[in-house]
Design an enzyme around this catalytic site. Sequence first.
Site, PDB file in Angstrom:
ATOM      1  N   CYS A  73      52.258  36.954  31.610  1.00  0.00           N
ATOM      2  CA  CYS A  73      53.630  37.469  31.692  1.00  0.00           C
ATOM      3  C   CYS A  73      54.271  37.190  30.334  1.00  0.00           C
ATOM      4  CB  CYS A  73      54.373  36.802  32.839  1.00  0.00           C
ATOM      5  SG  CYS A  73      55.030  35.204  32.433  1.00  0.00           S
TER       6      CYS A  73
ATOM      7  N   ARG B 190      49.492  32.057  31.403  1.00  0.00           N
ATOM      8  CA  ARG B 190      49.667  31.547  32.775  1.00  0.00           C
ATOM      9  C   ARG B 190      48.378  31.662  33.591  1.00  0.00           C
ATOM     10  NH1 ARG B 190      55.543  32.785  34.730  1.00  0.00           N
ATOM     11  NH2 ARG B 190      55.098  30.975  36.023  1.00  0.00           N
ATOM     12  N   PRO B 191      47.334  31.003  33.132  1.00  0.00           N
ATOM     13  CA  PRO B 191      46.062  31.021  33.863  1.00  0.00           C
ATOM     14  C   PRO B 191      46.190  30.373  35.246  1.00  0.00           C
ATOM     15  CG  PRO B 191      46.046  29.342  32.158  1.00  0.00           C
ATOM     16  CD  PRO B 191      47.315  30.100  31.968  1.00  0.00           C
TER      17      PRO B 191
ATOM     18  N   VAL C 142      52.909  23.330  39.026  1.00  0.00           N
ATOM     19  CA  VAL C 142      53.788  23.422  40.203  1.00  0.00           C
ATOM     20  C   VAL C 142      53.135  24.280  41.288  1.00  0.00           C
ATOM     21  CG1 VAL C 142      56.035  24.232  41.033  1.00  0.00           C
ATOM     22  CG2 VAL C 142      55.868  23.033  38.844  1.00  0.00           C
TER      23      VAL C 142
ATOM     24  N   ARG D 290      65.621  38.959  39.746  1.00  0.00           N
ATOM     25  CA  ARG D 290      64.489  38.308  40.423  1.00  0.00           C
ATOM     26  C   ARG D 290      64.847  36.901  40.882  1.00  0.00           C
ATOM     27  NH1 ARG D 290      59.153  38.195  37.302  1.00  0.00           N
ATOM     28  NH2 ARG D 290      58.714  37.106  39.229  1.00  0.00           N
TER      29      ARG D 290
ATOM     30  N   ASP E 168      62.724  25.701  32.806  1.00  0.00           N
ATOM     31  CA  ASP E 168      63.546  26.823  33.298  1.00  0.00           C
ATOM     32  C   ASP E 168      65.002  26.693  32.877  1.00  0.00           C
ATOM     33  OD1 ASP E 168      61.778  27.218  36.461  1.00  0.00           O
ATOM     34  OD2 ASP E 168      61.283  27.751  34.404  1.00  0.00           O
TER      35      ASP E 168
ATOM     36  N   LYS F 171      64.852  29.713  44.677  1.00  0.00           N
ATOM     37  CA  LYS F 171      63.792  30.731  44.626  1.00  0.00           C
ATOM     38  C   LYS F 171      62.422  30.051  44.665  1.00  0.00           C
ATOM     39  CE  LYS F 171      62.440  32.457  40.493  1.00  0.00           C
ATOM     40  NZ  LYS F 171      61.005  32.396  40.234  1.00  0.00           N
ATOM     41  N   ASN F 172      62.257  29.000  43.860  1.00  0.00           N
ATOM     42  CA  ASN F 172      60.924  28.398  43.707  1.00  0.00           C
ATOM     43  C   ASN F 172      60.520  27.478  44.849  1.00  0.00           C
ATOM     44  OD1 ASN F 172      60.675  29.896  41.438  1.00  0.00           O
ATOM     45  ND2 ASN F 172      60.979  28.221  39.992  1.00  0.00           N
TER      46      ASN F 172
ATOM     47  N   ILE G 259      55.906  23.388  27.833  1.00  0.00           N
ATOM     48  CA  ILE G 259      55.203  23.891  29.015  1.00  0.00           C
ATOM     49  C   ILE G 259      54.574  25.256  28.773  1.00  0.00           C
ATOM     50  CG2 ILE G 259      55.395  24.430  31.476  1.00  0.00           C
ATOM     51  CD1 ILE G 259      56.048  21.506  30.925  1.00  0.00           C
TER      52      ILE G 259
HETATM   53  C1  EPZ Z   1      56.322  27.315  38.241  1.00  0.00           C
HETATM   54  O1  EPZ Z   1      55.437  28.208  37.595  1.00  0.00           O
HETATM   55  C2  EPZ Z   1      57.635  28.059  38.395  1.00  0.00           C
HETATM   56  N1  EPZ Z   1      57.453  29.236  39.241  1.00  0.00           N
HETATM   57  C3  EPZ Z   1      58.155  28.458  37.016  1.00  0.00           C
HETATM   58  O2  EPZ Z   1      59.417  29.063  37.211  1.00  0.00           O
HETATM   59  C4  EPZ Z   1      58.337  27.202  36.177  1.00  0.00           C
HETATM   60  O3  EPZ Z   1      58.751  27.569  34.888  1.00  0.00           O
HETATM   61  C5  EPZ Z   1      57.010  26.445  36.106  1.00  0.00           C
HETATM   62  O4  EPZ Z   1      56.541  26.149  37.444  1.00  0.00           O
HETATM   63  C6  EPZ Z   1      57.140  25.117  35.362  1.00  0.00           C
HETATM   64  O5  EPZ Z   1      58.099  24.325  35.985  1.00  0.00           O
HETATM   65  C7  EPZ Z   1      57.423  29.065  40.582  1.00  0.00           C
HETATM   66  O6  EPZ Z   1      57.534  27.965  41.100  1.00  0.00           O
HETATM   67  C8  EPZ Z   1      57.276  30.310  41.404  1.00  0.00           C
HETATM   68  P1  EPZ Z   1      52.782  25.658  36.149  1.00  0.00           P
HETATM   69  P2  EPZ Z   1      53.860  27.833  37.543  1.00  0.00           P
HETATM   70  O7  EPZ Z   1      51.528  25.993  36.892  1.00  0.00           O
HETATM   71  O8  EPZ Z   1      53.480  27.087  38.737  1.00  0.00           O
HETATM   72  C9  EPZ Z   1      49.427  25.764  32.810  1.00  0.00           C
HETATM   73  C10 EPZ Z   1      61.072  30.641  36.859  1.00  0.00           C
HETATM   74  O9  EPZ Z   1      61.709  30.921  35.850  1.00  0.00           O
HETATM   75  N2  EPZ Z   1      48.496  26.104  33.902  1.00  0.00           N
HETATM   76  O10 EPZ Z   1      53.508  24.407  36.515  1.00  0.00           O
HETATM   77  O11 EPZ Z   1      53.131  29.105  37.232  1.00  0.00           O
HETATM   78  C11 EPZ Z   1      50.473  26.858  32.557  1.00  0.00           C
HETATM   79  O12 EPZ Z   1      49.951  27.830  31.660  1.00  0.00           O
HETATM   80  C12 EPZ Z   1      59.586  30.435  36.789  1.00  0.00           C
HETATM   81  O13 EPZ Z   1      61.571  30.477  38.003  1.00  0.00           O
HETATM   82  C13 EPZ Z   1      47.136  26.195  33.610  1.00  0.00           C
HETATM   83  O14 EPZ Z   1      46.715  25.997  32.474  1.00  0.00           O
HETATM   84  O15 EPZ Z   1      53.790  26.884  36.276  1.00  0.00           O
HETATM   85  C14 EPZ Z   1      51.600  26.078  31.952  1.00  0.00           C
HETATM   86  O16 EPZ Z   1      51.354  25.872  30.572  1.00  0.00           O
HETATM   87  C15 EPZ Z   1      59.061  30.735  35.415  1.00  0.00           C
HETATM   88  N3  EPZ Z   1      46.267  26.510  34.620  1.00  0.00           N
HETATM   89  C16 EPZ Z   1      51.528  24.718  32.666  1.00  0.00           C
HETATM   90  O17 EPZ Z   1      50.203  24.651  33.225  1.00  0.00           O
HETATM   91  C17 EPZ Z   1      46.695  26.726  35.912  1.00  0.00           C
HETATM   92  O18 EPZ Z   1      45.861  26.996  36.803  1.00  0.00           O
HETATM   93  C18 EPZ Z   1      52.538  24.546  33.799  1.00  0.00           C
HETATM   94  O19 EPZ Z   1      52.459  25.707  34.591  1.00  0.00           O
HETATM   95  C19 EPZ Z   1      48.092  26.639  36.182  1.00  0.00           C
HETATM   96  C20 EPZ Z   1      48.964  26.314  35.164  1.00  0.00           C
END
Ligand code: EPZ
Length: 426
Positions: A122, A127-128, A172, A406, A314, A27-28, A336
């Site tokens: 969410c 999730r900023p 990510v 999803r 995850d 998915k990701n 995370i």
């Molecule tokens: C991706 O979310 C995945 N989603 C998530 O999978 C996964 O849990 C996550 O990466 C961590 O591996 C997709 O790929 C579609 P991050 P993402 O940005 O990119 C903070 C699932 O279950 N952050 O890596 O949104 C954030 O709050 C989903 O399939 C900021 O502060 O996660 C978090 O604490 C859930 N500012 C940390 O970074 C930003 O601009 C990592 O988040 C972006 C993120």
Amino acid sequence: MTAFKTAKFKIQGGKPLDGEVKISGAKNAALPILLSTILTSDTVVLKNVPDLADVKTSFKLLQDLGKHCTYDAQSGEAVISGAVTSFVASYELVKTMRASIMALGPLVAFCGQAEVSLPGGCAIGARPVDLHIKGLQAMGAQIKLDDGYIKATAIGSGRLQGGHIVMDKVSVTGTENLMMAACLGNGTTIIDNAALEPEIVDLAHCLNKMGAKIKGEGTPRLEIEGVEKLHGCEHSVVADRIEAGTYLIAGIATHGVVTCLNTLPSSLESVLQKLRQANALITVDGTSITADMRNRQIKPVDVVTAPHPGFPTDMQAQMTVLNTLSDGVSSVTETIFENRFMHIAELIRMGAHIEIRGNTVICEGVPQLKGAQVMSSDLRASASLVIAGLAAEGTTIVDRIYHMDRGYEHIETKVGSLGGIIERIY
Ligand code: EPZ
């Protein structure tokens, strides 16, 4: 007033899972790769695209933007063509799938401007998206936040410039959004402290097939040399390491033997290591992974989630279920997201002995969980409740399983093919 009827899973637990299950495309990886087609008006043919609610939402978003999309759920083939005719990703769509934020980079790169609704928070956290925005500004985009929308404009020539971005945190989708935007930039972009997830590597491989010039994927430093335009390509989406890990844990928790086919074992090394520590017999043969837990006691395993190649957040909820059935005490720490323990209260209702201490849960294993009515709260929490239901004695009803639809393809068919007793009820 009739209550809004949501689908539930009714699970008869206590039966060891036994058999083979085909793992679907990730998915990701599929979500960013689908949105990357915004960067070209040529035809992109994608294979191994999983039949998921979020994938369908991505098609709706692409069609809203003017792309032509066809998808055959049987074969998993998607064909996307045509140029976008709009640069606005509406709140209606973004609110249902926060990954829509990854339309921002491609739209401002291809159209010179973009308006994408700010995704709300969410269940698992705020999730900023500040890192996405900062990165685009470093490439010369002017960003305004207006009535809940991010409005981005490539100032000057209407084209993003190369830039040097150092990500404050490993993100990510932040890495993916900026990597896609940089592909059409006027110059070279460096992204330092980039995320290393296998899904990012897969996206980079697809973009390079489209004519992008990306180096360093899978390392903390990405170097993207911008090009004038991208062309079509054919790409097969990488296997879903989280789906594979989820089914392996379901096999272990039920003391069965499960083989996952069509996997990429190297993408879930940290998970396999923890499963071996839990006393599962793990064998890898090419793209197959087998977990054998027949007549073996589950051992407690301490886990701390981390960005790849660390233990994936995850997989945190699924691993916690295993610990609740172990013969000792263990700790699981979530580093995370700030609120990813909503499955814990539900597991306690099934007889688990768990205590939450800040961002850590302490599990004291019990010999058996008891079936109960439980409620899903997010995608991976729902997966952990299905695993708990399959392992528990008696019947479990998991409510609000739209969360699980999803991210997991054809759940009851796959669980059923392993001998699990599960049915979708309303
Ligand atoms: C991706 O979310 C995945 N989603 C998530 O999978 C996964 O849990 C996550 O990466 C961590 O591996 C997709 O790929 C579609 P991050 P993402 O940005 O990119 C903070 C699932 O279950 N952050 O890596 O949104 C954030 O709050 C989903 O399939 C900021 O502060 O996660 C978090 O604490 C859930 N500012 C940390 O970074 C930003 O601009 C990592 O988040 C972006 C993120």
